[in-house]
Write an enzyme that holds these catalytic residues in place. Structure first.
Site, PDB file in Angstrom:
ATOM      1  N   GLY A  58     108.706   0.470  16.450  1.00 37.41           N
ATOM      2  CA  GLY A  58     107.537  -0.118  16.198  1.00 37.41           C
ATOM      3  C   GLY A  58     108.638  -1.348  17.373  1.00 37.41           C
ATOM      4  CB  CYS A  85     112.866   4.203  15.772  1.00 34.14           C
ATOM      5  SG  CYS A  85     114.075   2.533  17.539  1.00 34.14           S
ATOM      6  CE1 TYR A  86     109.351  -3.418  12.332  1.00 34.30           C
ATOM      7  CE2 TYR A  86     108.381  -1.656  11.108  1.00 34.30           C
ATOM      8  CZ  TYR A  86     108.888  -2.865  11.226  1.00 34.30           C
ATOM      9  OH  TYR A  86     108.372  -3.776  10.562  1.00 34.30           O
ATOM     10  CG  HIS A 173     112.887   7.013  19.589  1.00 37.72           C
ATOM     11  ND1 HIS A 173     111.905   6.496  19.041  1.00 37.72           N
ATOM     12  CD2 HIS A 173     113.626   5.765  19.524  1.00 37.72           C
ATOM     13  CE1 HIS A 173     111.433   5.102  19.083  1.00 37.72           C
ATOM     14  NE2 HIS A 173     113.238   5.041  19.409  1.00 37.72           N
ATOM     15  CD  GLU A 175     109.803   9.881  18.208  1.00 37.69           C
ATOM     16  OE1 GLU A 175     109.517   8.510  18.756  1.00 37.69           O
ATOM     17  OE2 GLU A 175     110.716  10.769  17.697  1.00 37.69           O
ATOM     18  N   GLY A 228      80.306  19.342  30.674  1.00 37.08           N
ATOM     19  CA  GLY A 228      80.655  20.916  32.394  1.00 37.08           C
ATOM     20  C   GLY A 228      81.797  21.408  31.718  1.00 37.08           C
ATOM     21  CB  VAL A 230      87.139  22.308  28.063  1.00 43.27           C
ATOM     22  CG1 VAL A 230      88.678  21.598  28.288  1.00 43.27           C
ATOM     23  CG2 VAL A 230      87.201  23.711  27.506  1.00 43.27           C
ATOM     24  CG  ASP A 231      87.255  17.869  26.267  1.00 42.14           C
ATOM     25  OD1 ASP A 231      88.431  18.639  25.757  1.00 42.14           O
ATOM     26  OD2 ASP A 231      87.653  16.724  26.818  1.00 42.14           O
ATOM     27  CE  LYS A 373      91.744  18.137  27.929  1.00 46.37           C
ATOM     28  NZ  LYS A 373      89.878  18.118  28.603  1.00 46.37           N
TER      29      LYS A 373
END
Length: 516
Positions: A58, A85-86, A173, A175, A228, A230-231, A373
């Site tokens: 953060g 981190c934070y 970090h 990630e 129309g 994909v979702d 997605k």
């Protein structure tokens, strides 16, 4: 719609720019997770029965007045915690450790030295490797029961842990891709420390989601907002599996689609998926609502509200309809967030999230609300959707309205539609290995040019092509120069209103994929 498995990791967000990336990394380990703002109630967080917690970074200091702090009930839960981190500073602070403003700040690459190689957190990683740092404050005093796990040249406590309470923290970090072995460290926390062994599978998601949809909708009917893409296709197919022919799909041609797209959508969903489909021609209606509107947020809001108005009108013609199905995804929710958190930053309003009116006659069903997605594509395969639908590149719900910078009218739509078709044709002609997303943008800029010895003053079109897994982060695609040349030559030759073409080479972040 929850559709969450028995094991869940709760990510507590302190306003981190990387919160979504942490979620992606955990999902990549086939462990289910959800992001909660730090000030969400413990009742809301605990409703999913978290198996472990991850505390994000953060922008604040844990020492400053009004800084976001950890809910004490999370510590009292007895569940494993990883602070990043934070999140590490806050964990140490909450457990009685010492945190001070850093006299030496660390930003960027740093070399990490592991002091406790036997720690479960650092299993199968070398004793020295590069990590990505971004901090000002520093933990200087270990809380009771904690031990030092790693350090850097500038940070004496770069990782710490309490094996008894299963509380761990890393100042770097883990990630981000810049941190070597970051995924292994996260995997060690999830598997070795938190003991999470169940793997989140799409087949189990389908079964649970179908049960939840049936329970929620009951004997009522529903309509699905079908774009129309994909979702919405996956959402419609999932709900149709749950309630059968009590679902009616509504396809609204808002006049903001790509070349030939409206006809393709109708054919695909009537003839291929055999769904109940009602097609509504609302082109004039949307253009009227968008007339003279320059602001992209206002465009999204107006489009979202006009969609809802049409869906409610169509629902009124079908007795028993009480629900509206939407293909809202987790990134839509995250980027549109969030009035509920003081630290949350809204990036942009998605027409199907922040664009919805406060009062609606229909109740929402969003079965994909917690999926990224790439997970939706896997779900589409699980549901048996054809490849040309599952692999269709993303297209925003507001359509070309957010690819025209400035006001929208018939003429500008015609120019962009043709430029976009040319760009897609040339990119698709080149190779089967295509960018994740590629399209044209019509800018409000005009520039001087020369055509046939005559001075021109034409429009500037930008081409955007990106590589990504889920849309949360993206890099610009290195298209071959001859492809870019063909795109440029065809656009300026075939569209008299355009005399200049540029290529966007900006990643996300700092930019978003769409220009508006």
């Amino acid at each position: 719609m929850k559709s969450s498995p028995s094991e869940m990791v709760a990510i507590i967000d302190f306003g981190a720019q990387y919160a979504q990336l942490i979620a992606r990394r955990i999902r990549e380990e086939r462990v289910y997770c959800e992001i909660f703002p730090f000030d969400a109630s413990f009742e809301e967080i605990s409703a999913g029965n978290p198996s472990a917690y991850v505390l994000t970074g953060g922008p604040r200091s844990v020492l400053e007045p009004g800084a976001p702090h950890l809910n004490p009930k999370i510590l009292e839960s007895g569940k494993p915690i990883l602070g990043i981190c934070y999140g590490m500073q806050e964990l140490a602070y909450a457990c009685g450790g010492g945190v001070v403003p850093g006299s030496i700040r660390e930003y960027g690459r740093a070399e990490l030295f592991v002091d406790a190689a036997q720690s479960l957190l650092f299993l199968d990683v070398p004793s020295q490797f590069n990590v990505w740092m971004s901090h000002g404050d520093t933990v200087t005093e270990l809380p009771k029961g904690f031990i030092k796990l790693a350090h850097t040249q500038s940070c004496a406590l770069a990782a710490l842990g309490n094996p008894d309470s299963q509380y761990y923290g890393v100042q770097f970090h883990a990630e981000v891709r810049h941190t070597e072995h970051g995924r292994t460290i996260l995997r060690n926390f999830l598997r070795k420390i938190a003991g999470l062994h169940h793997q989140w599978e799409m087949s189990s998601f389908v079964d649970q989601a179908v049960e939840e949809i049936r329970a929620r909708i009951g004997d009522s009917k529903a309509i699905c907002a079908l774009s129309g893409g994909v979702d919405s296709a996956v959402a419609a197919t999932l709900v149709a599996r749950a309630i059968g022919n009590r679902l009616t799909c509504i396809f609204v041609d808002h006049g903001l689609l790509r070349e030939g797209e409206a006809e393709q959508v109708v054919a695909a969903f009537r003839d291929v998926l055999h769904l109940n489909l009602v097609a509504v021609d609302a082109r004039a209606r949307f253009l009227e609502r968008l007339a003279g509107v320059d602001d992209p947020e206002e465009k999204r809001v107006r489009i979202g509200r006009e969609f809802i108005a049409i869906f409610e009108e169509q629902a009124a013609r079908i007795p028993g309809v009480e629900y509206l199905v939407q293909g809202t995804l987790y990134p839509d929710v995250i980027e549109s967030k969030t009035p509920q958190s003081k630290e949350g930053a809204k990036i942009k309003t998605h027409h199907n999230v922040g664009g919805l009116p406060d009062v609606m006659a229909l109740r929402l069903v969003e079965p994909l609300r917690l999926l990224f997605k790439d997970e939706v594509r896997r779900l589409g395969v699980e549901l048996g959707l054809p490849a040309h639908i599952v692999e269709r590149q993303p297209f925003p719900g507001p359509g070309l309205a957010v690819r025209i910078l400035g006001s929208v009218d018939d003429e500008r739509l015609r120019v962009l539609r043709r430029a976009d078709a040319i760009a897609r044709e040339e990119i698709e002609r080149e190779s089967e290995e295509r960018p994740w997303q590629y399209f044209a943008v019509l800018t409000p800029l005009r520039s001087v040019g020369v055509m046939g010895d005559f001075r021109t003053y034409g429009n500037l079109v930008a081409i955007r092509a990106v590589a990504s897994d889920d849309g949360m982060t993206a890099d610009w695609s290195r298209l071959p120069h001859d492809v870019l040349q063909r795109i440029s030559t065809r656009i300026v030759n075939e569209i008299p209103e355009v005399n200049r073409v540029v290529y966007d080479i900006t990643s996300k972040p700092p930019a978003t994929i769409e220009w508006e």
